[in-house]
Motif scaffolding. Sequence first.
Motif, PDB file in Angstrom:
ATOM      1  N   LEU A 242       0.826  -1.206   0.000  1.00  7.28           N
ATOM      2  CA  LEU A 242       0.000   0.000   0.000  1.00  7.28           C
ATOM      3  C   LEU A 242       0.858   1.254   0.000  1.00  7.28           C
ATOM      4  CD1 LEU A 242      -2.854  -1.030   2.453  1.00  7.28           C
ATOM      5  CD2 LEU A 242      -2.979  -0.806  -0.018  1.00  7.28           C
ATOM      6  N   SER A 243       2.021   1.195   0.656  1.00  4.03           N
ATOM      7  CA  SER A 243       2.934   2.340   0.650  1.00  4.03           C
ATOM      8  C   SER A 243       3.468   2.618  -0.758  1.00  4.03           C
ATOM      9  CB  SER A 243       4.091   2.079   1.615  1.00  4.03           C
ATOM     10  OG  SER A 243       5.040   3.127   1.567  1.00  4.03           O
ATOM     11  N   ASP A 244       3.835   1.554  -1.476  1.00  2.00           N
ATOM     12  CA  ASP A 244       4.319   1.728  -2.853  1.00  2.00           C
ATOM     13  C   ASP A 244       3.225   2.295  -3.751  1.00  2.00           C
ATOM     14  OD1 ASP A 244       6.736   0.708  -2.051  1.00  2.00           O
ATOM     15  OD2 ASP A 244       6.367  -1.310  -2.821  1.00  2.00           O
ATOM     16  N   ILE A 245       2.005   1.819  -3.555  1.00  2.00           N
ATOM     17  CA  ILE A 245       0.887   2.326  -4.357  1.00  2.00           C
ATOM     18  C   ILE A 245       0.649   3.802  -4.070  1.00  2.00           C
ATOM     19  CG2 ILE A 245      -1.611   2.144  -4.700  1.00  2.00           C
ATOM     20  CD1 ILE A 245      -1.276  -0.878  -4.172  1.00  2.00           C
ATOM     21  N   MET A 246       0.781   4.190  -2.809  1.00  2.00           N
ATOM     22  CA  MET A 246       0.599   5.588  -2.440  1.00  2.00           C
ATOM     23  C   MET A 246       1.650   6.477  -3.092  1.00  2.00           C
ATOM     24  SD  MET A 246      -1.194   7.813  -0.797  1.00  2.00           S
ATOM     25  CE  MET A 246      -2.183   6.779   0.292  1.00  2.00           C
ATOM     26  N   ALA A 251       2.800  10.579  -7.167  1.00  2.00           N
ATOM     27  CA  ALA A 251       3.582  11.039  -8.313  1.00  2.00           C
ATOM     28  C   ALA A 251       2.679  11.359  -9.506  1.00  2.00           C
ATOM     29  CB  ALA A 251       4.612   9.983  -8.706  1.00  2.00           C
ATOM     30  N   LEU A 252       1.689  10.493  -9.752  1.00  2.00           N
ATOM     31  CA  LEU A 252       0.744  10.751 -10.834  1.00  2.00           C
ATOM     32  C   LEU A 252      -0.123  11.969 -10.521  1.00  2.00           C
ATOM     33  CD1 LEU A 252      -0.390   7.091 -11.646  1.00  2.00           C
ATOM     34  CD2 LEU A 252       1.105   8.539 -13.024  1.00  2.00           C
ATOM     35  N   GLY A 253      -0.448  12.148  -9.231  1.00  2.00           N
ATOM     36  CA  GLY A 253      -1.218  13.325  -8.837  1.00  2.00           C
ATOM     37  C   GLY A 253      -0.451  14.611  -9.080  1.00  2.00           C
ATOM     38  N   GLU A 254       0.852  14.568  -8.860  1.00  2.00           N
ATOM     39  CA  GLU A 254       1.676  15.748  -9.132  1.00  2.00           C
ATOM     40  C   GLU A 254       1.723  16.052 -10.627  1.00  2.00           C
ATOM     41  OE1 GLU A 254       6.207  17.397  -8.250  1.00  2.00           O
ATOM     42  OE2 GLU A 254       5.504  15.498  -7.376  1.00  2.00           O
ATOM     43  N   LEU A 255       1.780  14.993 -11.448  1.00  2.00           N
ATOM     44  CA  LEU A 255       1.708  15.209 -12.892  1.00  2.00           C
ATOM     45  C   LEU A 255       0.398  15.883 -13.282  1.00  2.00           C
ATOM     46  CD1 LEU A 255       3.078  11.909 -14.526  1.00  2.00           C
ATOM     47  CD2 LEU A 255       4.213  14.125 -14.364  1.00  2.00           C
ATOM     48  N   ARG A 256      -0.673  15.461 -12.609  1.00  2.00           N
ATOM     49  CA  ARG A 256      -1.997  16.033 -12.920  1.00  2.00           C
ATOM     50  C   ARG A 256      -2.086  17.489 -12.483  1.00  2.00           C
ATOM     51  NH1 ARG A 256      -5.715  18.286 -14.312  1.00  2.00           N
ATOM     52  NH2 ARG A 256      -7.868  17.568 -14.647  1.00  2.00           N
ATOM     53  N   GLU A 257      -1.516  17.831 -11.336  1.00  2.00           N
ATOM     54  CA  GLU A 257      -1.577  19.206 -10.854  1.00  2.00           C
ATOM     55  C   GLU A 257      -0.794  20.155 -11.742  1.00  2.00           C
ATOM     56  OE1 GLU A 257      -0.263  19.170  -6.857  1.00  2.00           O
ATOM     57  OE2 GLU A 257      -1.992  18.037  -6.091  1.00  2.00           O
ATOM     58  N   ASN A 262       3.873  19.985 -17.649  1.00  2.00           N
ATOM     59  CA  ASN A 262       4.354  18.653 -18.021  1.00  2.00           C
ATOM     60  C   ASN A 262       3.962  18.274 -19.446  1.00  2.00           C
ATOM     61  OD1 ASN A 262       5.527  18.126 -15.477  1.00  2.00           O
ATOM     62  ND2 ASN A 262       3.539  17.543 -14.633  1.00  2.00           N
ATOM     63  N   PHE A 263       2.730  18.578 -19.818  1.00  2.00           N
ATOM     64  CA  PHE A 263       2.318  18.215 -21.176  1.00  2.00           C
ATOM     65  C   PHE A 263       2.987  19.098 -22.221  1.00  2.00           C
ATOM     66  CE2 PHE A 263      -0.550  18.063 -24.866  1.00  2.00           C
ATOM     67  CZ  PHE A 263      -0.558  16.687 -25.065  1.00  2.00           C
ATOM     68  N   LYS A 264       3.308  20.338 -21.864  1.00  2.00           N
ATOM     69  CA  LYS A 264       4.014  21.197 -22.817  1.00  2.00           C
ATOM     70  C   LYS A 264       5.357  20.579 -23.187  1.00  2.00           C
ATOM     71  CE  LYS A 264       3.621  25.583 -22.381  1.00  2.00           C
ATOM     72  NZ  LYS A 264       3.026  25.920 -23.706  1.00  2.00           N
ATOM     73  N   LYS A 265       6.080  20.055 -22.168  1.00  2.00           N
ATOM     74  CA  LYS A 265       7.355  19.391 -22.443  1.00  2.00           C
ATOM     75  C   LYS A 265       7.148  18.115 -23.266  1.00  2.00           C
ATOM     76  CE  LYS A 265       9.456  21.045 -18.143  1.00  2.00           C
ATOM     77  NZ  LYS A 265      10.034  20.646 -16.826  1.00  2.00           N
ATOM     78  N   ILE A 317      -6.478   6.766 -14.053  1.00  2.00           N
ATOM     79  CA  ILE A 317      -5.544   5.974 -13.240  1.00  2.00           C
ATOM     80  C   ILE A 317      -5.614   6.383 -11.777  1.00  2.00           C
ATOM     81  CG2 ILE A 317      -3.114   5.512 -12.786  1.00  2.00           C
ATOM     82  CD1 ILE A 317      -2.529   5.500 -15.652  1.00  2.00           C
ATOM     83  N   ILE A 318      -5.577   7.685 -11.516  1.00  2.00           N
ATOM     84  CA  ILE A 318      -5.581   8.170 -10.126  1.00  2.00           C
ATOM     85  C   ILE A 318      -6.862   7.759  -9.418  1.00  2.00           C
ATOM     86  CG2 ILE A 318      -5.575  10.243  -8.698  1.00  2.00           C
ATOM     87  CD1 ILE A 318      -3.827  11.556 -10.866  1.00  2.00           C
ATOM     88  N   GLN A 319      -8.004   7.933 -10.081  1.00  2.00           N
ATOM     89  CA  GLN A 319      -9.282   7.570  -9.468  1.00  2.00           C
ATOM     90  C   GLN A 319      -9.382   6.070  -9.240  1.00  2.00           C
ATOM     91  OE1 GLN A 319     -11.574   9.509  -8.202  1.00  2.00           O
ATOM     92  NE2 GLN A 319     -12.806   7.757  -7.579  1.00  2.00           N
ATOM     93  N   ALA A 320      -8.907   5.272 -10.194  1.00  2.00           N
ATOM     94  CA  ALA A 320      -8.973   3.813 -10.040  1.00  2.00           C
ATOM     95  C   ALA A 320      -8.079   3.339  -8.909  1.00  2.00           C
ATOM     96  CB  ALA A 320      -8.575   3.138 -11.350  1.00  2.00           C
ATOM     97  N   LEU A 321      -6.888   3.908  -8.770  1.00  2.00           N
ATOM     98  CA  LEU A 321      -6.004   3.547  -7.657  1.00  2.00           C
ATOM     99  C   LEU A 321      -6.637   3.915  -6.321  1.00  2.00           C
ATOM    100  CD1 LEU A 321      -2.513   4.655  -9.037  1.00  2.00           C
ATOM    101  CD2 LEU A 321      -3.336   2.328  -8.739  1.00  2.00           C
ATOM    102  N   HIS A 322      -7.308   5.049  -6.297  1.00  2.00           N
ATOM    103  CA  HIS A 322      -7.989   5.475  -5.069  1.00  2.00           C
ATOM    104  C   HIS A 322      -9.144   4.536  -4.723  1.00  2.00           C
ATOM    105  CE1 HIS A 322      -9.815   8.167  -2.095  1.00  2.00           C
ATOM    106  NE2 HIS A 322     -10.953   7.989  -2.726  1.00  2.00           N
ATOM    107  N   THR A 323      -9.924   4.142  -5.715  1.00  2.00           N
ATOM    108  CA  THR A 323     -11.108   3.312  -5.475  1.00  2.00           C
ATOM    109  C   THR A 323     -10.748   1.885  -5.076  1.00  2.00           C
ATOM    110  OG1 THR A 323     -12.348   4.620  -7.095  1.00  2.00           O
ATOM    111  CG2 THR A 323     -13.245   2.459  -6.501  1.00  2.00           C
ATOM    112  N   ARG A 324      -9.732   1.319  -5.709  1.00  2.00           N
ATOM    113  CA  ARG A 324      -9.451  -0.103  -5.539  1.00  2.00           C
ATOM    114  C   ARG A 324      -8.504  -0.427  -4.390  1.00  2.00           C
ATOM    115  NH1 ARG A 324     -11.394  -3.229  -9.510  1.00  2.00           N
ATOM    116  NH2 ARG A 324     -12.133  -2.206 -11.413  1.00  2.00           N
TER     117      ARG A 324
END
Length: 467
Positions: A242-246, A251-257, A262-265, A317-324
Amino acid sequence: MTDISTIEQMTVYKICRSCWIIREDFVGFVEMNSTTGLAIKNSILDKLKDIRLSINNLRGQGYDGGANMSGKNNGAQALIQNEQPLDFYTHCFSHSLNLCLSKACNIPSIINMLGIVSCVATFFSASAKRADKLKSVIEAGTTSNSEQSKKMKLKKLCETRWVERHDALITFKSLYIYLVHALEDLQNDTNPETSCKATLYLNSIMKSDFLVSLEVTVTGFSYTLQLSISLQSKQQDLSKALSDIMVVRCALGELRENADVNFKKMFKDIVEFSAKVDVEISMPRVCGRQTHRVNINVTNPETYFKILVYLPFLDYIIQALHTRFDDRLSDVMPLEGLIPSNFSFYDDDSILKAAMIYEKDLTYCDSSCLRAELHMWRCQWYNYYDKPQSVIDTLPHCTNLLPNIQVLFRLFATLPITSATPERSFSTLKRLKSYLRSTMTEERQANTDRTKLDKVDNNLSGSAVFN
């Protein structure tokens, strides 16, 4: 050989005290005449009885997400838990991650991209002539560019393990320029099937949405690749998983914020990459009355693909990781607070409440004894700076003064995290079957064919023929 779908596999997890590792013992295959939850439950209990393992000592069970296994009411796990309430069920972490990625790849442009990659890989692997053509183009290209490419052929996409597709996508991206040149040459092939498919695939892989989807998917899978490998480890415990998943989710949440930056690069890299094959990244024509396509009122391709592909992919991905994964085994999760590196995450009352679930397994189940052991356990680690971060690393430090703490660690460590490892036994069946076929002698082959003919004759002699 019995059909794999009618075979049930069983694995037993336990702690080896001599070296403090989690042992995984394969029990065997059980032929199933029925695949209902009740039938599977009865087979499991019968097998446990045959190998003299009492259900009273059963503390964890792990399966994939099949309804007959994981159903809340009539699934095998629910029926077994009715007889043994301390037997907590875990949906395989690796399968859950696979479902998260599958959900994220439901974006239409990504689905199309994966289908095209699969078709192109099959196109080259189905013909030795085409495979040699690709290899010659790669060798000629690496020689002229003074770069040696280690990859000479494409990898097929795995049908079931979505994370395993990462290597296939990475290979496809690294060989993309050579694929374009090879398909251009194959357009003029004398075989009409080859030339036709080469033209279709070349046009498909040179589209803007394909290139953007490929880059976005490769980037997302890069974050989950090592997570998938770690979740399949036999030595992985619930807290560490669970720690690794967190970590991955943060990290994915930071990409989203920071999606704009990030997408410009990323888009800049896509433009430079596509320029090598003379492809200009552009947005499709927008039709005001179109109902089956995303019509976004934007003026530049970067914003269009960010809204169409990049943001939905990360959100899924972020929502699915949160839900599951967030509510996994919430009743016993406070036991991870016994790990020295997690002391600050849980208070004593939460840990003691979770410990009392295993009241029958404890040496001294009195709350005062448990509280005293917990206090001594915390005091033991006051002057330590390099504290263990997993159950297996912590177990050797439990002394005879802490019998209950040791029991709780052993119980927490043996809760199954994944069922990926025992499922690999199916691959062994495939190898065995292939080995038997390849080593079959002519005499045995003749006897087999004669038996098949006898069966056909018997069936025909007992059947009626109607005109």
